[in-house]
Write a protein that holds these residues in place. Structure first.
Motif, PDB file in Angstrom:
ATOM      1  N   LEU A 277      12.090  -8.849  -4.589  1.00 30.96           N
ATOM      2  CA  LEU A 277      11.264  -7.816  -5.194  1.00 30.96           C
ATOM      3  C   LEU A 277      10.781  -6.898  -4.087  1.00 30.96           C
ATOM      4  CD1 LEU A 277       9.116  -9.991  -7.637  1.00 30.96           C
ATOM      5  CD2 LEU A 277      11.444  -9.095  -7.927  1.00 30.96           C
ATOM      6  N   ASN A 278      10.987  -5.615  -4.289  1.00 30.57           N
ATOM      7  CA  ASN A 278      10.664  -4.650  -3.245  1.00 30.57           C
ATOM      8  C   ASN A 278       9.199  -4.225  -3.276  1.00 30.57           C
ATOM      9  OD1 ASN A 278      13.275  -4.297  -2.018  1.00 30.57           O
ATOM     10  ND2 ASN A 278      13.894  -3.297  -3.910  1.00 30.57           N
ATOM     11  N   CYS A 279       8.648  -4.059  -2.092  1.00 34.07           N
ATOM     12  CA  CYS A 279       7.287  -3.562  -1.946  1.00 34.07           C
ATOM     13  C   CYS A 279       7.209  -2.748  -0.672  1.00 34.07           C
ATOM     14  CB  CYS A 279       6.279  -4.693  -1.896  1.00 34.07           C
ATOM     15  SG  CYS A 279       4.581  -4.158  -1.535  1.00 34.07           S
ATOM     16  N   THR A 280       6.812  -1.504  -0.805  1.00 36.33           N
ATOM     17  CA  THR A 280       6.533  -0.679   0.364  1.00 36.33           C
ATOM     18  C   THR A 280       5.125  -0.121   0.227  1.00 36.33           C
ATOM     19  OG1 THR A 280       7.537   1.245  -0.694  1.00 36.33           O
ATOM     20  CG2 THR A 280       8.938  -0.044   0.776  1.00 36.33           C
ATOM     21  N   TYR A 281       4.541   0.255   1.334  1.00 35.62           N
ATOM     22  CA  TYR A 281       3.148   0.679   1.306  1.00 35.62           C
ATOM     23  C   TYR A 281       2.931   1.853   2.245  1.00 35.62           C
ATOM     24  CZ  TYR A 281       2.914  -1.824   5.716  1.00 35.62           C
ATOM     25  OH  TYR A 281       3.136  -2.239   7.012  1.00 35.62           O
ATOM     26  N   GLN A 282       1.811   2.518   2.023  1.00 34.13           N
ATOM     27  CA  GLN A 282       1.349   3.563   2.918  1.00 34.13           C
ATOM     28  C   GLN A 282      -0.122   3.321   3.210  1.00 34.13           C
ATOM     29  OE1 GLN A 282       2.294   7.266   0.800  1.00 34.13           O
ATOM     30  NE2 GLN A 282       3.837   7.704   2.337  1.00 34.13           N
ATOM     31  N   THR A 283      -0.480   3.338   4.462  1.00 35.23           N
ATOM     32  CA  THR A 283      -1.868   3.199   4.843  1.00 35.23           C
ATOM     33  C   THR A 283      -2.078   3.736   6.248  1.00 35.23           C
ATOM     34  OG1 THR A 283      -3.714   1.653   5.141  1.00 35.23           O
ATOM     35  CG2 THR A 283      -1.528   0.851   5.747  1.00 35.23           C
ATOM     36  N   THR A 284      -3.278   4.220   6.506  1.00 32.02           N
ATOM     37  CA  THR A 284      -3.617   4.681   7.840  1.00 32.02           C
ATOM     38  C   THR A 284      -4.315   3.578   8.633  1.00 32.02           C
ATOM     39  OG1 THR A 284      -5.670   5.594   6.962  1.00 32.02           O
ATOM     40  CG2 THR A 284      -3.788   7.093   7.148  1.00 32.02           C
ATOM     41  N   TYR A 285      -4.575   2.452   7.972  1.00 32.25           N
ATOM     42  CA  TYR A 285      -5.256   1.324   8.605  1.00 32.25           C
ATOM     43  C   TYR A 285      -4.237   0.246   8.969  1.00 32.25           C
ATOM     44  CZ  TYR A 285      -9.352   3.477   6.390  1.00 32.25           C
ATOM     45  OH  TYR A 285     -10.331   4.357   5.986  1.00 32.25           O
ATOM     46  N   SER A 286      -4.701  -0.762   9.639  1.00 33.14           N
ATOM     47  CA  SER A 286      -3.849  -1.912   9.891  1.00 33.14           C
ATOM     48  C   SER A 286      -3.603  -2.627   8.555  1.00 33.14           C
ATOM     49  CB  SER A 286      -4.539  -2.858  10.877  1.00 33.14           C
ATOM     50  OG  SER A 286      -3.711  -3.961  11.164  1.00 33.14           O
ATOM     51  N   PRO A 287      -2.355  -2.875   8.198  1.00 35.26           N
ATOM     52  CA  PRO A 287      -2.066  -3.363   6.848  1.00 35.26           C
ATOM     53  C   PRO A 287      -2.326  -4.854   6.637  1.00 35.26           C
ATOM     54  CG  PRO A 287      -0.031  -3.134   8.077  1.00 35.26           C
ATOM     55  CD  PRO A 287      -1.126  -2.603   8.973  1.00 35.26           C
ATOM     56  N   PHE A 288      -2.934  -5.156   5.490  1.00 35.73           N
ATOM     57  CA  PHE A 288      -3.075  -6.525   5.001  1.00 35.73           C
ATOM     58  C   PHE A 288      -2.421  -6.536   3.633  1.00 35.73           C
ATOM     59  CE2 PHE A 288      -6.119  -8.413   7.989  1.00 35.73           C
ATOM     60  CZ  PHE A 288      -6.537  -7.283   8.678  1.00 35.73           C
ATOM     61  N   LEU A 289      -1.336  -7.301   3.452  1.00 37.21           N
ATOM     62  CA  LEU A 289      -0.553  -7.271   2.228  1.00 37.21           C
ATOM     63  C   LEU A 289      -0.631  -8.594   1.477  1.00 37.21           C
ATOM     64  CD1 LEU A 289       1.227  -4.820   1.308  1.00 37.21           C
ATOM     65  CD2 LEU A 289       0.612  -4.789   3.734  1.00 37.21           C
ATOM     66  N   PHE A 290      -0.564  -8.482   0.169  1.00 38.19           N
ATOM     67  CA  PHE A 290      -0.678  -9.635  -0.711  1.00 38.19           C
ATOM     68  C   PHE A 290       0.400  -9.558  -1.798  1.00 38.19           C
ATOM     69  CE2 PHE A 290      -5.120 -10.719   0.495  1.00 38.19           C
ATOM     70  CZ  PHE A 290      -5.487  -9.539   1.122  1.00 38.19           C
ATOM     71  N   TRP A 291       0.816 -10.719  -2.278  1.00 38.80           N
ATOM     72  CA  TRP A 291       1.583 -10.815  -3.512  1.00 38.80           C
ATOM     73  C   TRP A 291       0.785 -11.686  -4.490  1.00 38.80           C
ATOM     74  CZ3 TRP A 291       5.567  -8.294  -5.536  1.00 38.80           C
ATOM     75  CH2 TRP A 291       6.441  -7.597  -4.679  1.00 38.80           C
ATOM     76  N   TYR A 292       0.571 -11.118  -5.692  1.00 41.03           N
ATOM     77  CA  TYR A 292      -0.067 -11.862  -6.768  1.00 41.03           C
ATOM     78  C   TYR A 292       0.957 -12.084  -7.883  1.00 41.03           C
ATOM     79  CZ  TYR A 292      -4.855 -11.446  -5.027  1.00 41.03           C
ATOM     80  OH  TYR A 292      -6.007 -11.563  -4.278  1.00 41.03           O
TER      81      TYR A 292
END
Lengths: 113, 113
Positions: free
Chosen positions: A21-36
């Motif tokens: 399952l694909n997930c991409t993100y955009q953020t200006t901060y240090s990324p913290f990613l989760f899968w629910y």
């Protein structure tokens, strides 16, 4: 602003096959990613999370690796089971000290026998 | 395990009526959240709170108010319900911090006729 993109709305596959399952993100901060994961008529529950670049994290047979170079956090499993049929959300911590999570639109996984 | 409860679980309201959704958590978490879930939109943040007495606007606060009278309780109030507010509403709680897991309640299905 910060955002999360999940490109697949629905993934259908047969028991025993692999899934990604694909997930991409955009953020200006240090990324913290989760899968629910959310099973039918249930509440979303945390499946796994990561903030470490290029380190694989695993839980319940699922795994994901945060790649900051490509802003991705794809979820994988090598052999799906019928019980994996559910709605999967990728989420990003918005970098404001726990203000909230930013969720993708979700991917429904449907596994057939 | 974390415990978040919501009431009512199902609600049918009339347009223009007042609706109050209640949430209780026994985890002693500082942060609480209200999301709505709609197909194609994932989970969207309505209001959140950092502790008793505080409420903050989320991404889609219009038409909603929130109240946090205690550490344990967080309510979502629709003063004048509209059919566009028909949705499934989830309450969640979590510790402060960028990497904190959020624990979700079972959801409230609201139908506004």
């Amino acid at each position: 602003g910060d955002s999360v993109t999940q490109t697949e709305g629905l993934v259908t596959l047969t028991k025993g096959l692999p899934v990604m399952l694909n997930c991409t993100y955009q953020t200006t901060y240090s990324p913290f990613l989760f899968w629910y994961v959310q099973h039918l008529n249930e509440a979303p529950k945390l499946l796994l999370k990561s903030s470490t670049d290029n380190k694989r994290t695993e839980h319940q047979g699922f795994y994901a690796t945060l790649h900051k170079s490509s802003s991705s956090f794809h979820l994988q499993k090598s052999s799906v089971q019928l019980s994996d049929s559910a709605l999967y959300f990728c989420a990003l911590s918005d970098g404001q000290g726990g203000r909230a999570l930013i969720f993708g639109t979700g991917t429904t996984v449907s596994v057939s026998p | 395990e974390a415990a978040v409860t919501q009431s009512p679980r199902n609600k049918v309201a009339v347009t223009g009526g007042k609706v109050t959704l209640s949430c209780n958590q026994t985890n002693n978490h500082n942060n609480m959240y209200w999301y709505r879930q709609d197909t194609g939109h994932g989970l969207r943040l309505i209001h959140y709170s950092y502790g008793a007495g505080s409420t903050e606007k989320g991404d889609i606060p219009d038409g909603y108010k929130a109240s946090r009278p205690s550490q344990e309780n967080f309510s979502l109030i629709l003063e004048l319900a509209t059919p566009s507010q028909t949705s499934v509403y989830f309450c969640a709680s979590g510790d402060r911090g960028l990497y904190a897991e959020q624990f979700f309640g079972p959801g409230t299905r609201l139908t506004v006729l």
